[in-house]
Design a protein around this motif. Structure first.
Motif, PDB file in Angstrom:
ATOM      1  N   TYR A   1     -11.919  -8.569  -6.549  1.00  0.00           N
ATOM      2  CA  TYR A   1     -12.384  -7.769  -5.417  1.00  0.00           C
ATOM      3  C   TYR A   1     -11.916  -6.322  -5.574  1.00  0.00           C
ATOM      4  CZ  TYR A   1     -12.154  -5.775  -0.705  1.00  0.00           C
ATOM      5  OH  TYR A   1     -12.255  -4.947   0.385  1.00  0.00           O
ATOM      6  N   GLY A   2     -10.662  -6.155  -5.978  1.00  0.00           N
ATOM      7  CA  GLY A   2     -10.140  -4.812  -6.177  1.00  0.00           C
ATOM      8  C   GLY A   2     -10.886  -4.052  -7.252  1.00  0.00           C
ATOM      9  N   LEU A   3     -11.331  -4.748  -8.298  1.00  0.00           N
ATOM     10  CA  LEU A   3     -12.109  -4.088  -9.342  1.00  0.00           C
ATOM     11  C   LEU A   3     -13.450  -3.616  -8.791  1.00  0.00           C
ATOM     12  CD1 LEU A   3     -12.130  -3.364 -12.354  1.00  0.00           C
ATOM     13  CD2 LEU A   3     -13.257  -5.562 -12.781  1.00  0.00           C
ATOM     14  N   ALA A   4     -14.095  -4.452  -7.967  1.00  0.00           N
ATOM     15  CA  ALA A   4     -15.361  -4.037  -7.347  1.00  0.00           C
ATOM     16  C   ALA A   4     -15.172  -2.834  -6.443  1.00  0.00           C
ATOM     17  CB  ALA A   4     -15.954  -5.208  -6.553  1.00  0.00           C
ATOM     18  N   VAL A   5     -14.009  -2.751  -5.809  1.00  0.00           N
ATOM     19  CA  VAL A   5     -13.688  -1.602  -4.960  1.00  0.00           C
ATOM     20  C   VAL A   5     -13.343  -0.380  -5.801  1.00  0.00           C
ATOM     21  CG1 VAL A   5     -11.919  -0.733  -3.375  1.00  0.00           C
ATOM     22  CG2 VAL A   5     -12.961  -2.968  -2.967  1.00  0.00           C
ATOM     23  N   ALA A   6     -12.646  -0.617  -6.924  1.00  0.00           N
ATOM     24  CA  ALA A   6     -12.132   0.499  -7.718  1.00  0.00           C
ATOM     25  C   ALA A   6     -13.197   1.153  -8.590  1.00  0.00           C
ATOM     26  CB  ALA A   6     -10.982   0.016  -8.598  1.00  0.00           C
ATOM     27  N   VAL A   7     -14.202   0.393  -9.028  1.00  0.00           N
ATOM     28  CA  VAL A   7     -15.216   0.973  -9.917  1.00  0.00           C
ATOM     29  C   VAL A   7     -15.928   2.167  -9.278  1.00  0.00           C
ATOM     30  CG1 VAL A   7     -17.452   0.511 -10.997  1.00  0.00           C
ATOM     31  CG2 VAL A   7     -15.539  -1.033 -11.393  1.00  0.00           C
ATOM     32  N   PRO A   8     -16.374   2.081  -8.018  1.00  0.00           N
ATOM     33  CA  PRO A   8     -16.974   3.281  -7.419  1.00  0.00           C
ATOM     34  C   PRO A   8     -16.008   4.468  -7.373  1.00  0.00           C
ATOM     35  CG  PRO A   8     -17.490   1.354  -6.102  1.00  0.00           C
ATOM     36  CD  PRO A   8     -16.469   0.924  -7.109  1.00  0.00           C
ATOM     37  N   ASN A   9     -14.726   4.181  -7.085  1.00  0.00           N
ATOM     38  CA  ASN A   9     -13.747   5.259  -7.094  1.00  0.00           C
ATOM     39  C   ASN A   9     -13.603   5.851  -8.487  1.00  0.00           C
ATOM     40  OD1 ASN A   9     -12.548   5.300  -4.293  1.00  0.00           O
ATOM     41  ND2 ASN A   9     -12.214   3.158  -4.786  1.00  0.00           N
ATOM     42  N   LEU A  10     -13.592   4.981  -9.497  1.00  0.00           N
ATOM     43  CA  LEU A  10     -13.448   5.427 -10.874  1.00  0.00           C
ATOM     44  C   LEU A  10     -14.603   6.334 -11.298  1.00  0.00           C
ATOM     45  CD1 LEU A  10     -12.161   5.253 -13.704  1.00  0.00           C
ATOM     46  CD2 LEU A  10     -13.403   3.108 -14.034  1.00  0.00           C
TER      47      LEU A  10
ATOM     48  N   THR B   1      -5.935   3.180 -11.578  1.00  0.00           N
ATOM     49  CA  THR B   1      -6.063   2.368 -10.369  1.00  0.00           C
ATOM     50  C   THR B   1      -6.901   1.121 -10.620  1.00  0.00           C
ATOM     51  OG1 THR B   1      -5.859   4.323  -8.960  1.00  0.00           O
ATOM     52  CG2 THR B   1      -6.876   2.364  -7.981  1.00  0.00           C
ATOM     53  N   ALA B   2      -8.072   1.299 -11.251  1.00  0.00           N
ATOM     54  CA  ALA B   2      -8.975   0.168 -11.475  1.00  0.00           C
ATOM     55  C   ALA B   2      -8.351  -0.866 -12.399  1.00  0.00           C
ATOM     56  CB  ALA B   2     -10.293   0.672 -12.053  1.00  0.00           C
ATOM     57  N   ALA B   3      -7.776  -0.405 -13.521  1.00  0.00           N
ATOM     58  CA  ALA B   3      -7.213  -1.339 -14.493  1.00  0.00           C
ATOM     59  C   ALA B   3      -6.053  -2.127 -13.903  1.00  0.00           C
ATOM     60  CB  ALA B   3      -6.768  -0.574 -15.740  1.00  0.00           C
ATOM     61  N   CYS B   4      -5.194  -1.457 -13.168  1.00  0.00           N
ATOM     62  CA  CYS B   4      -3.997  -2.130 -12.665  1.00  0.00           C
ATOM     63  C   CYS B   4      -4.277  -2.942 -11.410  1.00  0.00           C
ATOM     64  CB  CYS B   4      -2.890  -1.104 -12.427  1.00  0.00           C
ATOM     65  SG  CYS B   4      -2.308  -0.402 -13.986  1.00  0.00           S
TER      66      CYS B   4
ATOM     67  N   ALA C   1       0.663   2.822 -10.343  1.00  0.00           N
ATOM     68  CA  ALA C   1       1.349   2.337  -9.136  1.00  0.00           C
ATOM     69  C   ALA C   1       0.374   2.113  -7.997  1.00  0.00           C
ATOM     70  CB  ALA C   1       2.424   3.344  -8.729  1.00  0.00           C
ATOM     71  N   TYR C   2      -0.557   3.030  -7.824  1.00  0.00           N
ATOM     72  CA  TYR C   2      -1.527   2.984  -6.734  1.00  0.00           C
ATOM     73  C   TYR C   2      -2.391   1.727  -6.833  1.00  0.00           C
ATOM     74  CZ  TYR C   2      -5.153   5.042  -3.637  1.00  0.00           C
ATOM     75  OH  TYR C   2      -6.046   5.308  -2.625  1.00  0.00           O
ATOM     76  N   GLY C   3      -2.887   1.422  -8.025  1.00  0.00           N
ATOM     77  CA  GLY C   3      -3.733   0.247  -8.190  1.00  0.00           C
ATOM     78  C   GLY C   3      -2.959  -1.049  -8.141  1.00  0.00           C
ATOM     79  N   GLY C   4      -1.831  -1.102  -8.872  1.00  0.00           N
ATOM     80  CA  GLY C   4      -1.057  -2.342  -8.905  1.00  0.00           C
ATOM     81  C   GLY C   4      -0.533  -2.749  -7.548  1.00  0.00           C
ATOM     82  N   LEU C   5      -0.026  -1.794  -6.784  1.00  0.00           N
ATOM     83  CA  LEU C   5       0.539  -2.123  -5.473  1.00  0.00           C
ATOM     84  C   LEU C   5      -0.541  -2.481  -4.447  1.00  0.00           C
ATOM     85  CD1 LEU C   5       3.434   0.467  -5.316  1.00  0.00           C
ATOM     86  CD2 LEU C   5       3.652  -2.023  -5.354  1.00  0.00           C
ATOM     87  N   GLN C   6      -1.739  -1.962  -4.598  1.00  0.00           N
ATOM     88  CA  GLN C   6      -2.822  -2.381  -3.711  1.00  0.00           C
ATOM     89  C   GLN C   6      -3.042  -3.883  -3.815  1.00  0.00           C
ATOM     90  OE1 GLN C   6      -6.458  -0.035  -4.160  1.00  0.00           O
ATOM     91  NE2 GLN C   6      -5.213   1.795  -4.487  1.00  0.00           N
ATOM     92  N   ASN C   7      -3.091  -4.381  -5.033  1.00  0.00           N
ATOM     93  CA  ASN C   7      -3.297  -5.811  -5.241  1.00  0.00           C
ATOM     94  C   ASN C   7      -2.094  -6.623  -4.774  1.00  0.00           C
ATOM     95  OD1 ASN C   7      -2.969  -8.386  -6.737  1.00  0.00           O
ATOM     96  ND2 ASN C   7      -4.931  -7.842  -7.652  1.00  0.00           N
TER      97      ASN C   7
END
Length: 400
Positions: A147-156, A257-260, A314-320
Motif C-alpha cells: 500500500y505504501g508503494l502505491a502511495v509513494a509512486v505518485p510522490n516519487l 521514501t518509496a523504496a524504504c 527515514a521518512y519512508g521506513g518510519l511511515q510503514n
C-alpha cells in the motif's frame, strides 16, 4: 477472507488478496492529486505575493483540514460504508484542483486547499484501515508496504516533475494532473464490495481505553516527528534551490521514501517493527542537519541531495513501521481508530513542519528551520522504546 494464504505466500502476493488491486488504484489516483500540488500550490501562492510564512500556510491549511476530517472518518464509515465515503473523498480532492486557476491570491488558495484537505483526510484513513482488513496479521507488514508503494509512486514521480512542469509549461498543467483522483471513483466502490461484512461494522463506536489510546499515540508521535521533516523539505526545497535542482532533491527524497516504505514491510514481518524506529529517527536527523548546512551555504546542491537521501530513508521506513506497530497493538475493532490516529500524526506532522519551517525561515533562514526539525527527531527517541501490552504477531517466517 483474511485467513487464506497467510503463511507461505510470496512477498509480492499480497496484491492477490481480494480488494487489494482496487485499493492500489484508489491510492495511486488519490495520492497523485496530493503529490502534484504539494510543492506547486505554495509556489502558486508565492507567485500571488505570499511570503514564506504565507506559502507555508498553504500546506498547513490543507493538512489541518485533513486532520479534522480524519477525526470523523470512523463514524462516516459506520454510517455509509467504505465505497460511498472513499468516492466522496476522491471527488472532493480532484474537483477542487483546477479551481486554483481562478486566483493566485492567498485567501482563495487557502480555501481550495481546505476543500482538498477534506477529501485527502477521507482517502488516507480509509486506505490504511482497509489494508488491515484485507490481509492476515502475519502478512500485514508486507501489505502495508505494498500500500505504501502505491502511495509513494505518485510522490516519487509527480513531486519532482510538478515543479519542473509548472516552471516550463505553466501551472495549469499541474492543476489538471491534480484532478486525477476523480478517476478513482469506480475503484472506491470496488473496495467496499471486497470488504464484505467489514464494509459497515455493526453497532456503535468501540470503547477506547487508556492503554489502547497510548498504544496508538506512541508510534503516532514518532511518525509526527519524521513527517514534520518531510513537510518542511517537500514544501520548501523549491525555495532553497532553483527549480531544476529542486526537482532532483525531491526525486532523491521520493526514491528513498518509496523504496524504504515498501522494503520496511518485509523487514517488519520477519524481525518485528519496533527495533528499527530509533535508528531511522537518527538517520532522519542526520539528513536534516545536512539540509540545514546546504541551506546555510546558499542552497548547496550536493549537501541537499545527500540530506534528502538520508531523510527519505527515514521518512519512508518510519511511515510503514509506525503503522504496523499501531495495528499490532490494537484489536480489530480499533483498527479504524488506529488508522485515524496514525494518519493524524502523519498529516499533522507534515502541516506542522511546513508551517514551522516557514515561520522560522522568515525570521532566521531555512537552515535554522531544517535544524529545528532535526532537534524534534532526536527529542522523539525515547518514544521508540518498546511498550508493554499486546505482543506483535508471529512473523512470516514463524508462520511458514
Amino acid at each position: 477472507m483474511t485467513g487464506k494464504g497467510s503463511g507461505g505466500a510470496s512477498p509480492g502476493s499480497v496484491w492477490a488478496f481480494p480488494g487489494m488491486p482496487a485499493l492500489g488504484l484508489v491510492s495511486v489516483f488519490g495520492f497523485s492529486g496530493y503529490a502534484a500540488l504539494l510543492s506547486v500550490a505554495p509556489l502558486w501562492a508565492a507567485r500571488g505575493g505570499a511570503d514564506a510564512a504565507g506559502s507555508g500556510l498553504v500546506n498547513g491549511v490543507l493538512l489541518a483540514a485533513t486532520v479534522l476530517t480524519q477525526l470523523g472518518v470512523p463514524a462516516l464509515l459506520r454510517r455509509f460504508g467504505h465505497g460511498p465515503v472513499i468516492a466522496a473523498g476522491v471527488l472532493l480532492m480532484g474537483a477542487a484542483s483546477p479551481a486554483y486557476l481562478v486566483s493566485d491570491a492567498l485567501g482563495p488558495v487557502l480555501a481550495l486547499s481546505a476543500v482538498r484537505g477534506v477529501g485527502f483526510g477521507i482517502i488516507t484513513v480509509t486506505g490504511s484501515a482497509v489494508v488491515a482488513h484485507l490481509v492476515p496479521a502475519a502478512r500485514r507488514g508486507a501489505a502495508v508496504g505494498a500500500y505504501g508503494l502505491a502511495v509513494a509512486v505518485p510522490n516519487l514521480l509527480l513531486l519532482p516533475a510538478s515543479v519542473a512542469v509548472a516552471d516550463r509549461w505553466g501551472f495549469g498543467w499541474v492543476f489538471a494532473v491534480g484532478a486525477l483522483p476523480v478517476l478513482a471513483t469506480p475503484f472506491a466502490y470496488a473496495v467496499g464490495r471486497a470488504l464484505g461484512p467489514a464494509d459497515r461494522p455493526a453497532g456503535g463506536a468501540p470503547r477506547l481505553d487508556r492503554r489502547t489510546a497510548w498504544a496508538v499515540a506512541r508510534p503516532t508521535a514518532v511518525l509526527f516527528a519524521v513527517t514534520m521533516a518531510g513537510g518542511g523539505l517537500l514544501t520548501f526545497a523549491p525555495q532553497v534551490v532553483d527549480s531544476t535542482d529542486a526537482s532532483w532533491v525531491l526525486l532523491v527524497l521520493g526514491v528513498g521514501t518509496a523504496a524504504c516504505r515498501w522494503g520496511a514491510g518485509h523487514l517488519s514481518d520477519r524481525h518485528g517493527a519496533e527495533r528499527f524506529l530509533a535508528p531511522l529517527l537518527l538517520l532522519g536527523a542526520a539528513g536534516l542537519c545536512l539540509c540545514a548546512w546546504g541551506a546555510q551555504r546558499g542552497g548547496d546542491l550536493g549537501l541537499m541531495l545527500l540530506g534528502a537521501a538520508l531523510a527519505g530513508v527515514a521518512y519512508g521506513g518510519l511511515q510503514n513501521l509506525t503503522l504496523v506497530v499501531a495495528f499490532h497493538r490494537v484489536d480489530r475493532a480499533h483498527i479504524p481508530v488506529a488508522s485515524a490516529g496514525w494518519n493524524i500524526g502523519f498529516d499533522g506532522g507534515t502541516a506542522t513542519g511546513a508551517v514551522a519551517v516557514g515561520a522560522i525561515a522568515t525570521a532566521s533562514g531555512f537552515g535554522a528551520g531544517f535544524l529545528a526539525l532535526a532537534v524534534v527527531c532526536v527529542a522523539a527517541l525515547p518514544l521508540c522504546l518498546p511498550a508493554a501490552g499486546r505482543p506483535e504477531p508471529r512473523t512470516a517466517d514463524e508462520v511458514a
